[in-house]
Design an enzyme around this catalytic site. Structure first.
Site, short mmCIF file in Angstrom:
data_model
loop_
_atom_site.label_atom_id
_atom_site.label_comp_id
_atom_site.label_asym_id
_atom_site.label_seq_id
_atom_site.Cartn_x
_atom_site.Cartn_y
_atom_site.Cartn_z
N LYS A 170 109.40 53.46 70.83
CA LYS A 170 108.28 52.65 70.33
C LYS A 170 108.78 51.21 70.18
O LYS A 170 109.49 50.88 69.24
CB LYS A 170 107.75 53.15 68.98
N GLU A 245 120.66 48.80 63.50
CA GLU A 245 121.14 47.46 63.88
C GLU A 245 120.22 46.48 63.17
O GLU A 245 119.06 46.30 63.57
CB GLU A 245 121.06 47.27 65.41
N CYS A 279 119.67 38.10 65.65
CA CYS A 279 120.37 38.73 64.53
C CYS A 279 121.80 38.23 64.43
O CYS A 279 122.39 38.22 63.37
CB CYS A 279 120.35 40.24 64.71
N GLU A 379 118.20 35.62 55.85
CA GLU A 379 118.04 35.43 57.29
C GLU A 379 116.75 34.65 57.54
O GLU A 379 115.67 35.10 57.15
CB GLU A 379 117.97 36.80 57.97
P1 NAD Z 1 110.92 44.51 62.01
O1 NAD Z 1 111.84 45.28 61.15
O2 NAD Z 1 109.71 43.93 61.38
O3 NAD Z 1 110.39 45.41 63.21
C1 NAD Z 1 111.26 46.09 64.07
C2 NAD Z 1 110.56 47.32 64.59
O4 NAD Z 1 110.28 48.17 63.49
C3 NAD Z 1 109.23 47.06 65.29
O5 NAD Z 1 109.10 47.96 66.37
C4 NAD Z 1 108.22 47.41 64.20
O6 NAD Z 1 106.98 47.84 64.73
C5 NAD Z 1 108.92 48.55 63.51
N1 NAD Z 1 108.49 48.79 62.12
C6 NAD Z 1 107.92 47.91 61.25
N2 NAD Z 1 107.63 48.53 60.08
C7 NAD Z 1 108.03 49.82 60.22
C8 NAD Z 1 108.03 50.96 59.37
N3 NAD Z 1 107.57 50.89 58.13
N4 NAD Z 1 108.56 52.11 59.86
C9 NAD Z 1 109.06 52.19 61.09
N5 NAD Z 1 109.07 51.15 61.95
C10 NAD Z 1 108.59 49.98 61.52
O7 NAD Z 1 111.82 43.41 62.73
P2 NAD Z 1 111.35 42.31 63.77
O8 NAD Z 1 110.61 41.27 63.00
O9 NAD Z 1 110.71 42.92 64.96
O10 NAD Z 1 112.77 41.74 64.24
C11 NAD Z 1 113.50 40.85 63.50
C12 NAD Z 1 114.60 41.54 62.71
O11 NAD Z 1 115.38 42.35 63.58
C13 NAD Z 1 115.58 40.57 62.09
O12 NAD Z 1 115.89 40.95 60.79
C14 NAD Z 1 116.81 40.70 62.98
O13 NAD Z 1 118.02 40.35 62.36
C15 NAD Z 1 116.77 42.11 63.35
N6 NAD Z 1 117.52 42.33 64.59
C16 NAD Z 1 118.72 42.98 64.53
C17 NAD Z 1 119.45 43.16 65.69
C18 NAD Z 1 120.77 43.88 65.68
O14 NAD Z 1 121.20 44.30 66.74
N7 NAD Z 1 121.42 44.05 64.56
C19 NAD Z 1 118.96 42.71 66.90
C20 NAD Z 1 117.74 42.05 66.91
C21 NAD Z 1 117.02 41.88 65.74
#
Ligand code: NAD
Length: 474
Positions: A170, A245, A279, A379
């Protein structure tokens, strides 16, 4: 308007149970440009059931066969690299010329490495009285973010395919388009039905269905720390393996006496790349007090030289942020930095000149930042850099490690001894020494609240396996 009407389950394109769709908005123009199904949690049941059915046969395929499929998928992605770069650029704003490299060709390289590692699944270790073998863990659920739409998917689907696992993906509701292309390629290369399944939709609607499903053995999530914690809690009931991650607030230590001009030029460009939505962004730059004002001036000059604007223009360095919501959040942080008393060196909360539409934010540099300010602790996920002063190397290391995160970090120093002495003391999954390129073979992952588990290369593959000891009696 680009339209995808179906999701990909059990090797078939099927309508989502909800019958609903969601619209994607290009953050550069603020206009809707594509429509995709908004799946229903019931679609997760169908997809997981397909993945479960496919698992026994797929897990028994030879490593050579799985490598064959992976190589064919790489070839399919390469053929469609321009289209993928354009789709990703439209979904999340990265300049299209950068998208082709880091968002498409890089992940293809990473995927091909997994193909080359598939044979390690057949290696056995004979010890005194026992044999150690590896099994694929089973059915995996993947939830991915919007900042590297294909990259984050391949970091998970790649090792799953190589290990012999099946999966349900997803992707972020903001950036699903590259995943549709990926699914089309899986179909085209004849990947057995159910080995890879794609559902769409919001995490708040679909997340629980994936992370609590009793037939899912492992959940791998990339995204915010807050959601990562929720997913781990949801998955704990069935003792699933959870790979997280998550976020970061990574330090970059410019060692005393280092070439400040080179170090700052590198870190400003690196941290503004992808409009800072990384990230691994090296967002806290630590500079010795004697070289601090020089660093501030270099940072100003470099940040002001970066061209911001139309992501389809080859001269553009910074496109818009991924959405207007992301822009609002970053602007609030910039205002907070000013309110906290940091010195605004360049940038600021106003729109860049001439860009009246789109989620644009000026590349922004703050000086006189102390490590207790919100802009140094949280962040921001935007083109914002904090310059922090230190008195000696020990203090630099202490400030660098004074964070709840531990994903990436960086050091700039002129000799290997200093580079490694500082690198060894940093509490982070990766340390970048003097500006290397990203490695698709090296282990990647977080300490502390940046996550659990490792992705990419051999360490990434091991995450998708169970180690089994066969104790040999008479
Ligand atoms: P997010 O956590 O809002 O969303 C990530 C994913 O989780 C999306 O697919 C979203 O639909 C899903 N999601 C949202 N709420 C959920 C829930 N309650 N249950 C299950 N899934 C849910 O993050 P984002 O805004 O898409 O991305 C930015 C964040 O991702 C930043 O904090 C960044 O640091 C992190 N990030 C980490 C890495 C890494 O490798 N460590 C890489 C890229 C981004």
């Amino acid at each position: 308007m680009l339209e995808y009407n179906n999701i990909f389950i059990d090797g078939q394109w099927v309508p989502a149970c909800s019958g609903e769709f969601s619209t994607l908005v290009n953050p550069a123009t603020e206009e809707a440009f594509a429509r995709v199904p908004a799946s229903h949690p019931q679609d997760v049941d169908t997809a997981v059931a397909a993945a479960r059915r496919a698992f026994p046969a797929w897990s028994r395929t030879s490593a050579a066969e799985r490598k064959g499929y992976i190589d064919a998928i790489c070839a399919g992605l390469t053929e469609r690299a321009d289209e993928l770069a354009s789709l990703i650029s439209q979904e999340m704003g990265i300049p299209v010329h950068f998208a082709k490299g880091i968002q498409v060709n890089g992940p293809i390289q990473g995927l091909s490495i997994f193909g080359n590692l598939a044979h390690t699944m057949e290696e056995e270790r004979q010890e005194e009285g026992y044999l150690v073998v590896r099994d694929p863990i089973g059915v995996c659920a993947f939830i991915t973010p919007w900042n590297f739409p294909l990259f984050q998917v391949i970091a998970k689907v790649g090792p799953a395919l190589a290990a012999g696992c099946t999966s349900v993906l997803k992707p972020s509701e903001q950036t699903p388009l590259a995943c549709f292309v990926f699914a089309e390629i899986c179909e085209q290369v004849g990947l057995p039905a159910g080995v890879f399944n794609l559902v769409t939709g919001k995490g708040s609607v679909m997340g629980d269905a994936l992370s609590t499903h009793p037939e899912v053995d492992m959940v791998s999530f990339t995204g915010s720390t807050e959601v990562g914690v929720q997913i781990a809690k949801a998955a704990a009931g069935d003792v699933k393996r959870v790979c997280q991650e998550l976020g970061g607030k990574s330090p970059f230590v410019v060692a005393p006496g280092a070439n400040v001009a080179k170090a700052i030029k590198y870190v400003v460009k690196d941290s503004m790349f992808n409009s800072g939505q990384m990230c691994v962004q090296l967002s806290r730059v630590l500079v010795h007090e004697d070289q601090y004002e020089e660093a501030v001036e270099v940072a100003r000059t470099v940040a002001e030289s970066l061209r911001i604007g139309d992501p389809t223009d080859r001269g553009t360095f910074l496109g818009p942020l991924s959405s207007m919501r992301a822009r609002d959040s970053v602007v609030r942080y910039i205002e907070k930095g000013v309110a906290e008393g940091a010195r605004l060196v360049t940038g600021g909360p106003e729109r860049p000149e001439g860009l009246e539409r789109g989620a644009y934010v000026k590349p922004t540099v703050f000086a006189d930042v102390t490590n207790d300010m919100a802009i140094a602790r949280e962040e921001i996920f935007g083109p914002v850099l904090c310059l922090i002063k230190y008195r000696d190397e020990d203090e630099a290391v202490r400030i660098a490690n004074d964070t709840e995160f531990g994903l990436s970090s960086g050091v700039w120093a002129e000799d290997r001894e200093t580079q490694l002495r500082i690198a060894r003391q940093l509490h982070a999954g990766q340390v970048k020494v003097n500006g290397p390129a990203f490695s698709f073979a090296a282990p990647f992952g977080g300490y502390k609240k940046s996550g659990n588990g490792r992705e990419w290369g051999a360490s990434g593959l091991v995450e998708y396996t169970e180690e089994k000891a066969i104790l040999l009696g008479g």
